[in-house]
Structure formats: structure tokens, C-alpha cells
Design an enzyme around this catalytic site. Structure first.
Site: not given
Length: 324
Positions: A162, A241-242, A266, A271, A289, A291-292
């Protein structure tokens, strides 16, 4: 090896094409109406005795939960790249294989990171808020100005798939690419990027810092008050990322003081209920969150998870198996 359709359960309804493949190639109960938690997953697993379990982050399997899986389970296939929700060593110790879904998320995650960079730098959250309120007046020449992204110095922490995809896109904006990674890439992978062995040495040179490395809730945050202070005043931080990578107390202070001009996030430490005081800051652009979260990527993730189930049932190597 078996000639019967592999038995599986999944903890959430997957996309239509993936569900159609499940109906065609596998034996499975109907998809759940709502995402299953761990207790519900274990209850269904004991009732159905599946060969494979497809999970997401909503149903973590750790500690005693791993031991509670029925003996029928030979594979836990997570429909994600991240493994934070799985106790991989414990699963492998029970001779339960583990797979994830790398690569297929790369482009969409990189696209989102670029969106966060642009939105944070150009004050997209504030502009959107102004427009939703009705606009109502012409802005002055020096009012609500953002920062140009083109030509800036982008620091990337974590130059894996990524990170490299983000760098590729950033070069379209004539950005200079700096990176910190566990190892220096070979020249072809670097593509002109500048490597820093120590994060602290890179930070003073970054107009924008983008995080693309794994995180662990048990590890101290990589981005804290000290590392933020090393960035140039008025820089931009992006995290796709995290959430565990960032000390959010230090982040709030940096956004309020102007040490950071803006941030694009994101992911968050808590969360799906992030710190309200963080979300209230006007110079934070945020997404939940996702991203995908495209049709193409979520379909590919589900299909790769099923590819792993099929391979396991046929006694073949897993396309994306996870080792300890």
C-alpha cells in the site's frame, strides 16, 4: 481431500457475487441478517460443524474463543488484511489454518490515502460544513486557505504494497517521496524515493506524513507528542492504517496548536466510537474505516477468502495463508 461441498459459515453477509458463489460451490447456512459477534459465531459453529469459518473484525477469535471452536474447523479465513482480531498462534497451535486477503485491497486503500491527503490539505471538511450551512457570503482572498499538495514532500511510514501504491499516486502530484521502513527497498521498488533508517530523521523533512504499517493495541503509539514535534510546523498527518499507531491526545493538541495544519483519518483508537473531542476539531477530515469499501474490492476480498477454503478442502496450498 473431500469430494463433498466444503461446509462453511460466515459472520456477515458478503457481496452478491460472493454469496452466489457460496450457494454454488459450498454448503452453508443462510447469511446472517446482522454481523455476528464471537459468541454467536461459536454457537453457529457448534450447530453447523463447518470445515471453514469466514470472519471479519466483528467476531474476534482470541484466547478461550479459539479453544471453543469445534474440531470440525480446519480453516479460519478472515475477509481482511489485518489480523488484529485473530490469535493466529493459538489457531495454528490447534492445527487450524489461517488466511487473509492481501493485495486485493492495495489500490483502494491507496486511493483513500490520497483522498485523505487532498481533503486534509485543502480543508474539505470545513468547506463542506460551510456549504451545508448555506454558504451565504463571499470568502475573502486570505480566508479559509488550504495548502497545495503538488510538489510537497511526502513521508511514508511502511513502504509495503500500500505504501508503494500511495507513492506511485503521489508522484502524479510531483511530490518528493521519503520513506521509513523495516528495510530499504531495492532501487526498482524505491523508484527514486529516499530511505530513512530512523523515523526521527525523516520527520523534519515531511510536509505530509502518511502511515501504512501494521499496528498493535498493546504497543505504544508510533505517533506521539515527541514525534509530532519533529514534523515541520503546519504539516499534515494522514492515517489509513491502524488507529493504535497514533496517540490521539497528542494529536488533538497538535491540531489545536497549529503544529499540524490538519489531519486525515480513516482509523481511530476506539472504533466505532471515536473520541468526540477529536471528531469536533474543524481541521480533521475523517472517514469511518472504509479503505476497502468499494464494490470491486469487497467482492475480490470475499472471493479470495473462498479461494482459500477451496484450496484447503482440496489439499492444496492456500493462496494467502498466514504463518505464525
Amino acid at each position: 481431500m473431500t469430494t463433498q461441498a466444503p461446509r462453511l459459515i460466515r459472520t456477515t453477509r458478503l457481496l452478491d457475487d460472493v454469496e452466489a458463489r457460496i450457494r454454488s460451490e459450498f454448503s452453508a447456512p443462510p447469511p446472517p441478517e446482522a454481523a455476528l459477534g464471537t459468541e454467536e459465531l461459536l454457537e453457529l459453529a457448534h450447530a453447523y460443524q463447518p470445515f471453514a469459518v469466514l470472519v471479519t473484525h466483528t467476531s474476534p477469535l482470541k484466547g478461550a474463543d479459539v479453544q471453543a471452536l469445534p474440531e470440525s474447523v480446519k480453516l479460519v479465513a478472515t475477509v481482511s488484511v489485518g489480523l488484529d482480531h485473530l490469535d493466529v498462534p493459538a489457531l495454528l497451535a490447534r492445527n487450524i489454518a489461517v488466511s487473509n486477503t492481501p493485495d486485493v485491497l492495495t489500490d483502494c486503500n491507496a486511493d483513500l490515502a490520497i483522498m485523505l491527503i487532498l481533503a486534509a490539505s485543502r480543508r474539505a471538511a470545513e468547506y463542506y460544513t460551510l456549504m451545508k450551512a448555506g454558504w451565504g457570503r463571499t470568502l475573502g482572498m486570505g480566508e479559509m486557505l488550504g495548502h497545495r499538495v503538488s510538489g510537497k514532500r511526502l513521508g511514508i511510514v511502511g513502504m509495503g504494497r500500500i505504501g508503494q501504491a500511495v507513492a506511485k499516486r503521489a508522484r502524479g502530484f510531483d511530490m518528493s517521496i521519503l520513506y521509513h521502513n523495516r528495510r530499504q527497498l531495492d532501487p526498482a521498488e524505491e523508484a527514486g524515493a529516499t530511505y530513512f533508517d530512523k523515523l526521527e530523521d525523516m520527520l523534519p523533512h515531511c510536509d505530509i506524513l502518511s502511515l501504512h504499517m501494521p499496528g498493535s493495541p498493546s504497543a505504544p503509539p508510533l505517533i506521539n507528542a515527541q514525534t509530532l514535534s519533529l514534523l515541520p510546523h503546519g504539516s499534515v498527518l494522514v492515517n489509513a492504517a491502524r488507529g493504535s499507531l497514533v496517540d490521539e491526545t497528542a494529536l488533538k493538541a497538535a491540531l489545536k496548536s497549529g503544529q499540524l495544519f490538519a489531519a486525515g483519518l480513516d482509523v481511530f483508537r476506539n472504533e466505532p466510537n471515536p473520541d468526540p473531542a477529536l471528531l469536533a476539531l474543524p481541521n480533521l477530515f475523517m472517514t469511518p474505516h472504509v479503505g476497502s469499501a468499494t464494490v470491486e474490492t469487497r467482492t475480490a476480498m470475499g472471493m479470495l477468502a473462498l479461494d482459500n477454503v477451496s484450496a484447503m478442502a482440496a489439499g492444496k496450498p492456500l493462496p494467502s495463508g498466514v504463518s505464525a
